[in-house]
Design an enzyme around this catalytic site. Structure first.
Site, PDB file in Angstrom:
ATOM      1  CG  ASP A 101       4.210  20.847   9.058  1.00 22.19           C
ATOM      2  OD1 ASP A 101       2.985  20.702   8.981  1.00 22.19           O
ATOM      3  OD2 ASP A 101       4.813  21.796   8.525  1.00 22.19           O
ATOM      4  NE  ARG A 111      37.242  16.732  -3.356  1.00 20.73           N
ATOM      5  CZ  ARG A 111      37.211  16.403  -4.645  1.00 20.73           C
ATOM      6  NH1 ARG A 111      36.445  17.104  -5.476  1.00 20.73           N
ATOM      7  NH2 ARG A 111      37.925  15.390  -5.095  1.00 20.73           N
TER       8      ARG A 111
END
Length: 265
Positions: free
Chosen positions: A45, A148
């Site tokens: 890939d 965050r």
């Protein structure tokens, strides 16, 4: 028809590449690395990702096909033992074109005078070079959350089986024109909250990431790692372009998923 071949670079892949090139030229096909109609990727890939980015300016004209010389790949549906069969199919049989959606990433900068545009076949990831990533996440122009954590991963359906899956994201069929946003180790406590779940956005929804503090960012586009400074925003959405794969036989997506993650070989 004009063709090109890219190789992983190991001895097995290189041998197959040269053999295929000779066979196809014997069938009077033209080898053309600059303007190929068909690109054969020999390797895995990662090799096909490299080929995709090399020919990203020809996505409407070039189709890809993969031969895997290692582990089963999601983009490679032929094995070395089938090279002669594949060559005859390319030379003698019209192929079906299957199109997969891509991710468009536009990075804009604080100076306002420039922007960078990228296309991803698998995903884009965003991390802070130092410390926690803090970004406002806007969807369709509305603030959704302030993230965050370690980072964010925005993937295509065909890339949903890669890094996105490792982050707990859903596997999406590549016929769906969508992108997926997955979190990397988000911070959730009494003060800070994120959705905590992957988000799947349709093609008419745009995701905009806006830095809350002035830091440098490590941004990946598939296998490419980039350092960006003075970032104003990172815009992600389904691209207008699509990647085209040449199919000479059925290559069911869910069978690939099963073979890769469930079936013992």
């Amino acid at each position: 028809m004009k063709f090109a071949i890219t190789s992983k670079g190991d001895s097995v892949s290189n041998t197959l590449m040269h053999k295929m090139r000779t066979y196809l030229q014997d069938f009077d096909l033209i080898y053309d690395e600059d303007q190929p109609d068909l690109v054969v990727s020999v390797g895995g890939d990662g090799t096909l990702l490299y080929a995709f980015h090399r020919y990203r300016s020809r996505l409407d004209k070039t189709a890809f096909i993969g031969v895997h010389t290692g582990h089963l790949g999601f983009y490679a549906d032929w094995v070395p033992e089938e090279i002669e069969k594949l060559v005859i199919a390319i030379a003698k049989t019209p192929y079906q074109v299957v199109e997969y959606p891509l991710l468009e990433v536009i990075i804009r900068y604080i100076d306002g005078g420039r922007e960078a545009r990228y296309l991803a076949l698998n995903e884009c990831t965003v991390k802070s070079v130092e410390g926690t990533l803090v970004m406002d996440v806007e969807i369709k122009g509305q603030l959704f959350e302030t993230f965050r954590g370690d980072g964010l991963c925005i993937s295509t359906p065909s890339g949903s089986t890669a890094y996105n899956k490792a982050l707990g994201g859903a596997i999406l069929h590549p016929s769906l024109p969508a992108i997926q946003l997955a979190e990397m180790a988000s911070i959730n406590n009494r003060v800070f909250r994120t959705i905590g779940s992957p988000l799947v956005l349709p093609q008419h929804h745009t995701c905009l990431l806006k830095p809350v503090n002035d830091v440098d960012y490590q941004i990946t586009i598939d296998h490419l790692t980039l350092l960006h400074k003075d970032v104003k925003s990172i815009q992600c959405r389904v691209a207008k372009e699509k990647v085209r794969f040449a199919r000479f036989r059925p290559f069911p997506f869910w069978k690939r998923v099963s073979d890769s993650f469930i079936t013992d070989k």
